[in-house]
Design a protein around this motif. Structure first.
Motif: not given
Lengths: 225, 535
Positions: B189-191, B501-502, B523-526
């Motif tokens: 997501t964008w965030n 983590l990216t 993707v599941t997290h920031w």
């Protein structure tokens, strides 16, 4: 992309090849919407590019209103209007060509696209007569201007803008005609179908944009006194 | 290199072989590497010109080149460094390689267009360099009229080269915007978007919106030569200041095309090497867009002494100060990220720290120059030269070299030599400050820019500056040597040596042809959930 791998001769306008979308897209729809977004962004760059000359035109128009008023009378309104009509009709034939391609009617699409090229050619021909007439009289841009009939100071600047703006526009028309020729050959090779008509639609975008620029150029240069 | 890489199986380097496979590739990773090689070549070329310029100014009264050659060297240094190095440096090389991988995509949205951008860039570079042999150009990189209309024909080629290279920039920006909009992996997501991508998105917007204005301005300038249109020529009733407005309407935002991607790189490096979540994620992301927005309304600060109205001067001065706000937000967020972090001083982190130091000096001296009364005194002095070198070299090149070290293991599958990298950094940071800090002082004392010879009273500063340029050369040569040698024979890096983590680090090193193999990453997290030294 995959259409390059279609063997020559096997497919044609009546029997188009099945479309395989790029490996980095999820679906043909995904590919199509991405391509459309890219084209819109390209249109934005065109607006900015043309926009800068419009700003220059307005600036000098405000600075030398008299020169611009006198100089614009030298333009041939009838030929300008004729060209406006030609381009508006060409936009209509373009729409019909794109719609035909979307519905899988490739033969009709080719016919409409050829008509569009023809109208583009007519536009260029009219422009050619306008230009040569001006050159004959000695009306050239800026420093090359030597027309005896109009000696208002700064009138040559008006013609600098006239030639630059219409010249860049005419260049875009010629590019558009080349692009339409390119999509016609793709239709003939069977690379365009009801499932894949992205190039036709995008070239259509471009053509309408070029027409729209003329819709602004005609009143600004020919009509505004 | 290909032989050892085969031991790790199929990857983008050995997927296809031979020069032709590189020249016709549509793989964003290979195109990124081709850009990298070209950018480094032009950086070297532009750097040589700079070294000769510095040598010429070292002792007053002892020039090493004649005045005309000096003007050409100065023009070439500027034009090459701006149009062929700093603008494409991070987006087109590092961005091309990393952007689709950070998104979890197989490629950019338009892979063929991406390759076309590269060849357009090469064509532009070729035109510009051809002028070297055809009389050259001596206008400075800004091509100000009316001089650029009167001077010899070589300048047309340089202008045309910059025009062509501009399209490469536009198409890369367009490609990146659509890629970020359309090709994000499920869950991205964008965030959760990495900050480098926020920065590249903002950069791309500027590339798409500003570059066309430069393009048309350069076309008009060529028309001045060929058709004498006179729009910028006062002798024909035209307006040379209009040229300056048009030129800076692009070239000021272009400064942010240069710096925003570097800020993005720094935003990736700092949390990884501090082992802490990035501080102020959303603020940094929005600050990129804030900078891009303000970028478009400050160009007039290049015209403070060009006869612009006082009201315009006042408004542009005020607006220019606003740049400091989003920029400050970023710098404080990076410092906040490092606070109480478990900092590791690997080379990328050293360059990130160097960036913060140099960029802060460059940015704050920009506020000096935005202040009208001070600017009148400092215009066309070496203070301005020092200011923008602190931003462009101290900012962009630091970010670029830092990024080269950071992604080196991903790109090559090898580790670079950390000791050599550290000494190279020390040489660069000392050399940089030695070269450019004295220019601030000389500038405030009135030393003018662009001059072929300088007064003896500036000899001390000029000598220091020239000696500094040698340390810079030494440092960059060490970086190049380290990169080339490590790519050939460095130890294997593993897939994620920095424990970042990216998404790009979830792939193999070097990545396979389609980036992630058959599985699409989810993707599941920031991407900044770092939890201390060991996590």
């Amino acid at each position: 992309m995959s259409h390059a791998s279609v063997p020559a001769g096997k497919y044609n306008a009546d029997n188009p090849a099945p479309h395989h979308f790029g490996h980095h897209f999820e679906s043909a729809e995904h590919e199509f919407s991405s391509a459309k977004q890219g084209m819109w962004l390209f249109m934005v760059t065109e607006v900015l590019m043309i926009g800068a000359i419009f700003v220059g035109y307005l600036l000098f128009r405000l600075r030398f209103p008299e020169a611009f008023h006198e100089a614009h009378k030298e333009l041939n309104v009838k030929l300008g209007a004729l060209n406006t009509v030609i381009l508006i009709i060409s936009s209509a034939t373009m729409v019909l060509g794109v719609t035909a391609a979307q519905r899988g009617n490739n033969r009709r699409s080719i016919g409409m696209l050829i008509t569009t090229i023809f109208l583009g050619g007519c536009f260029c021909l009219v422009k050619y007569f306008e230009y040569t007439h001006k050159f004959h009289e000695g009306i050239f841009p800026g420093g090359l201007y030597h027309f005896e009939g109009l000696t208002v100071p700064h009138a040559p600047l008006f013609f600098s803008f006239y030639f630059v703006m219409t010249g860049i526009h005419a260049f875009h028309v010629v590019v558009g005609m080349c692009l339409i020729t390119w999509i016609i050959t793709r239709i003939k090779r069977g690379q365009i179908s009801k499932e894949f008509f992205t190039p036709v639609e995008l070239v259509g975008f471009y053509w309408h944009f070029v027409d729209l620029v003329w819709i602004f150029l005609f009143p600004l240069l020919y009509l505004l006194g | 290199m290909a032989h050892t890489a085969e031991a790790h199986g199929d990857n983008y380097l050995n997927h296809e072989k031979g020069l032709w496979s590189w020249m016709t590739t549509v793989d964003h990773k290979r195109i990124g590497l081709m850009y990298l090689a070209s950018v480094c070549f032009f950086f070297f070329l532009g750097g040589i010109f700079a070294l000769i310029i510095r040598l010429n100014l070292m002792h007053s009264g002892h020039p090493v080149v004649d005045a005309n050659t000096y003007n050409k060297l100065m023009t070439y240094h500027g034009a090459i460094m701006v149009f062929l190095v700093i603008i494409p440096a991070i987006p087109a090389s590092i961005g091309n390689f990393v952007l689709p991988m950070m998104l979890g995509a197989k490629d950019v949205a338009f892979p063929k267009l991406n390759l076309a951008s590269y060849y357009i860039y090469l064509a532009g570079a070729t035109f510009a360099c051809l002028a070297l042999f055809l009389g050259g150009a001596d206008t400075g990189w800004t091509f100000y009229t009316p001089y650029s209309i009167r001077t010899g024909g070589g300048v047309i080629l340089v202008i045309f080269g910059a025009f062509v290279a501009g399209f490469s920039s536009i198409l890369t920006g367009l490609n990146f915007i659509v890629t970020i909009q359309k090709l994000r992996a499920p869950g991205l997501t964008w965030n959760r978007l990495p900050l480098l991508l926020w920065a590249l998105y903002a950069t791309s917007i500027i590339q798409v919106l500003a570059t066309p204005v430069l393009a048309i301005t350069l076309v008009l300038l060529i028309f001045e030569h060929v058709f004498k249109v006179g729009i910028f020529d006062p002798a024909l009733g035209g307006d040379p200041v209009l040229f300056q407005h048009f030129f800076w309407f692009y070239s000021h935002p272009a400064v942010y095309i240069m710096i925003l991607p570097a800020m993005g790189v720094i935003s990736e490096i700092i949390p990884v090497f501090s082992r802490k979540p990035i501080f102020g994620y959303r603020a940094i992301a929005l600050a990129s867009f804030g900078i891009a927005l303000v970028a478009f309304i400050v160009w007039g600060h290049h015209l403070f002494v060009s006869g612009q109205s006082e009201l315009a001067n006042f408004v542009f001065s005020l607006l220019t100060m606003f740049v400091a706000i989003p920029t400050g937000v970023k710098v404080f967020s990076w410092v906040g990220t490092m606070y109480k972090g478990s900092i590791r001083f690997n080379a990328p982190m050293l360059y990130a720290l160097g960036f913060i130091e140099l960029f802060t000096i460059g940015g704050l001296t920009g506020v000096f120059l935005a202040t009208l009364a001070i600017d009148v005194h400092l215009t066309d002095t070496y203070f301005v030269i020092a200011h923008f070198h602190y931003v462009m070299v101290g900012g962009t090149i630091m970010g670029f070299v830092g990024g080269m070290h950071y992604w080196f293991p991903k790109v090559t599958g090898k580790l670079y030599n950390e000791t050599v990298a550290m000494w190279a950094f020390i040489s660069i940071i000392i050399g940089f400050n030695l070269t450019f800090f004295p220019q601030f002082i000389a500038g405030t004392e009135g030393m003018p820019r662009r001059y072929w010879s300088q007064l003896p009273e500036f000899d001390l500063w000029n000598t220091l500056s020239t000696v500094g340029s040698w340390f810079l050369l030494l440092g960059f040569l060490m970086v190049a040597w380290n990169m080339i040698k490590s790519a050939k024979s460095g130890p294997a890096a593993g897939d994620n040596p920095w424990r970042a983590l990216t998404l790009e680090w979830q792939s193999k090193s070097p990545p396979p042809h389609d980036n992630f193999g058959p599985t699409t990453p989810t993707v599941t997290h920031w991407p900044y959930e770092y939890k201390g030294a060991n996590v």
